[in-house]
Design a protein around this motif. Structure first.
Motif, PDB file in Angstrom:
ATOM      1  N   ARG A 121       0.830  -1.206   0.000  1.00 20.55           N
ATOM      2  CA  ARG A 121       0.000   0.000   0.000  1.00 20.55           C
ATOM      3  C   ARG A 121       0.864   1.254   0.000  1.00 20.55           C
ATOM      4  NH1 ARG A 121      -2.373   2.886   5.189  1.00 20.55           N
ATOM      5  NH2 ARG A 121      -0.118   2.863   5.438  1.00 20.55           N
ATOM      6  N   ASP A 122       1.892   1.268   0.843  1.00 23.98           N
ATOM      7  CA  ASP A 122       2.776   2.434   0.916  1.00 23.98           C
ATOM      8  C   ASP A 122       3.484   2.681  -0.411  1.00 23.98           C
ATOM      9  OD1 ASP A 122       2.007   2.675   3.533  1.00 23.98           O
ATOM     10  OD2 ASP A 122       3.850   1.825   4.382  1.00 23.98           O
ATOM     11  N   VAL A 123       3.895   1.614  -1.074  1.00 27.01           N
ATOM     12  CA  VAL A 123       4.538   1.761  -2.387  1.00 27.01           C
ATOM     13  C   VAL A 123       3.558   2.376  -3.379  1.00 27.01           C
ATOM     14  CG1 VAL A 123       5.481   0.481  -4.365  1.00 27.01           C
ATOM     15  CG2 VAL A 123       6.171  -0.123  -2.035  1.00 27.01           C
ATOM     16  N   LEU A 124       2.322   1.910  -3.360  1.00 26.71           N
ATOM     17  CA  LEU A 124       1.318   2.431  -4.283  1.00 26.71           C
ATOM     18  C   LEU A 124       1.047   3.907  -4.034  1.00 26.71           C
ATOM     19  CD1 LEU A 124      -0.792   2.087  -6.482  1.00 26.71           C
ATOM     20  CD2 LEU A 124      -2.354   1.134  -4.781  1.00 26.71           C
ATOM     21  N   ILE A 125       0.878   4.276  -2.776  1.00 23.28           N
ATOM     22  CA  ILE A 125       0.614   5.678  -2.447  1.00 23.28           C
ATOM     23  C   ILE A 125       1.793   6.555  -2.858  1.00 23.28           C
ATOM     24  CG2 ILE A 125       0.284   7.292  -0.549  1.00 23.28           C
ATOM     25  CD1 ILE A 125      -1.341   5.118   0.871  1.00 23.28           C
TER      26      ILE A 125
END
Length: 470
Positions: free
Chosen positions: A376-380
């Motif tokens: 999720r952090d990578v996507l954001i």
């Protein structure tokens, strides 16, 4: 004897025996070959078709066994009487359905489909160990017909697990084990709905769930959602719905969490109207910000029907779910489950019971939560880097997907199709809207099944696909 020819296609994945049998059978049913007509000898037909005589022998044997043909000693093989079917339409599908198709047309596409866990990390070794134990050590009585509500072992351990992790208060007798959440929803729909009944639903909400309820003849009354889930202040006063459908812990697809004030308002509404609340708690285990949110069922058990599954936690292929019912609906649901499929496969239930009871599920969930948080952090990070000041991110605190809202943009079907040519597939929120036209600038991006490098490349492709028009 009539000219006899059968088209043989060696490029399709249909045995030659089946092809010969099927062609002769169709000609007989159509009346092209009539009662008393003589068929070529097996040797002659094999030579004409350039196939082994055994192929023709076995095809003839099948036709003989089904009564299409008959043999006359010393005379040959003939079409039997009574085999013409008036109005018969030739069946071509069985001969061509297995033809190889290009199933990898978009094999290189990075697919941001929501709701898919990381299947590479399914705990195969542990599951195999428990499976071996169940299949070799369990009493043979476990492999016969079973109770429609499910194995007692699983219902016992699941009731304790849900109390500990989700604040669900239920007796094991309130649980019915199902083949996934879809069956649970279908059972509830069949249990409660008749043609013309009205149900209240969050809008937007999963299109599949809309279809399940509508297929029972229900009319859907949409209530819009915001960052805190369903706008309960908009619940209609003049309605008597059979139930209100909600995803209070993680609204799909926009991701809001229903606060206590709205939960109480929703419960009071169900009490006043005499209806139920269906709580779909589909991926709330994966919450990344703040403490876990307790279930709505834990506040009101008489009016809440709680549904969950293991598709997001473990694997969709397991087809394991459950529904928790108020006491007055238990027996009716058990009967309906029995009429549907008798019971969910018992060995899988026993394996899952051991998997939960011995602590494997909690350890697996904890491990996957860390993995999904990282993805999720990578996507954001990628979205903010590639689309600075151009997007707003919604629903990122929980689950396996988030929603990205583009400023001053509307996505058409043509644009979404065009993105495929750039090697990326995304999903519009608009597809899940009951009232259309309010979410055309929002896309659902699932990330649970994507490696960090795939996420980075996928967002880069998405940027290339839309860059010229942002």
């Amino acid at each position: 004897m009539k000219m006899f020819w059968i088209p043989i296609d060696r490029s399709i994945d249909v045995p030659l025996i089946r092809q010969v049998y099927q062609h002769i059978r169709e000609r007989i049913l159509d009346g092209e070959l009539r009662a008393g007509d003589k068929l070529p000898s097996t040797r002659e037909l094999a030579s004409d078709l350039d196939v082994s005589r055994n192929v023709i022998l076995e095809a003839y044997d099948q036709l003989l066994a089904e009564g299409f043909i008959e043999t006359r000693k010393g005379s040959g093989t003939f079409i039997a009487s009574g085999t013409y079917l008036a109005g018969h339409k030739k069946v071509h599908v069985p001969l061509f359905v297995y033809r190889c198709q290009d199933g990898n047309k978009h094999n290189d596409v990075i697919n941001f489909r929501s709701g898919i866990p990381e299947l590479d990390l399914f705990p195969r070794r542990t599951w195999t160990k428990l499976s071996h134990s169940i299949w070799t050590e369990t009493s043979s009585s476990a492999f016969g017909y079973d109770l429609p509500e499910g194995r007692q072992e699983l219902r016992n351990v699941l009731s304790r697990y849900l109390l500990k992790t989700r604040g669900v208060y239920c007796h094991p007798e309130q649980l019915v084990i199902t083949s996934g959440a879809t069956q649970a929803l279908t059972l509830v729909a069949r249990l409660l709905l008749s043609t013309g009944d009205e149900v209240i639903m969050e809008d937007p909400i999963t299109n599949d769930i809309q279809t399940i309820f509508a297929s029972q003849g229900a009319s859907l009354y949409p209530i819009p959602v915001d960052g805190d889930g369903m706008k309960t202040s908009l619940l209609p006063e003049n309605k008597k719905p059979k139930f209100v459908f909600a995803t209070p812990s993680h609204q799909f697809p926009l991701g809001g969490t229903l606060p206590i004030q709205r939960r109480i308002e929703l419960i009071n509404y169900a009490r006043e109207t005499g209806g139920y609340i269906i709580e779909d708690d589909y991926d709330s285990e994966f919450r990344y910000e703040g403490p876990p949110v307790s279930s709505l069922q834990g506040l009101e058990s008489e009016h809440v029907i709680y549904i969950g599954s293991f598709s997001k936690i473990l694997s969709p292929a397991l087809r394991m779910g459950y529904v928790i019912l108020p006491p007055q609906l238990i027996e009716s649901c058990r009967r309906l489950k029995w009429f549907t499929d008798l019971h969910t496969p018992s060995p899988n239930q026993l394996i899952l019971a051991r998997f939960i009871g011995e602590g494997y599920l909690e350890r697996h969930t904890s491990r996957m939560k860390k993995l999904y948080r990282n993805r999720r952090d990578v996507l954001i990070r990628c979205l903010k880097a590639v689309f600075p000041e151009q997007v707003k991110i919604l629903g990122e605190s929980t689950g396996l997907h988030l929603v990205v809202e583009f400023h001053e943009r509307s996505f058409s079907k043509e644009e979404l199709e065009r993105m495929l040519h750039f090697g990326v597939r995304v999903y519009p929120v608009e597809d899940h809207a009951i009232e259309k036209g309010k979410h055309r600038n929002r896309l659902i991006l699932g990330y649970g099944h994507l490696k960090p490098e795939e996420i980075e490349e996928g967002i880069a492709r998405l940027h290339r696909a839309v860059a010229g028009r942002l």
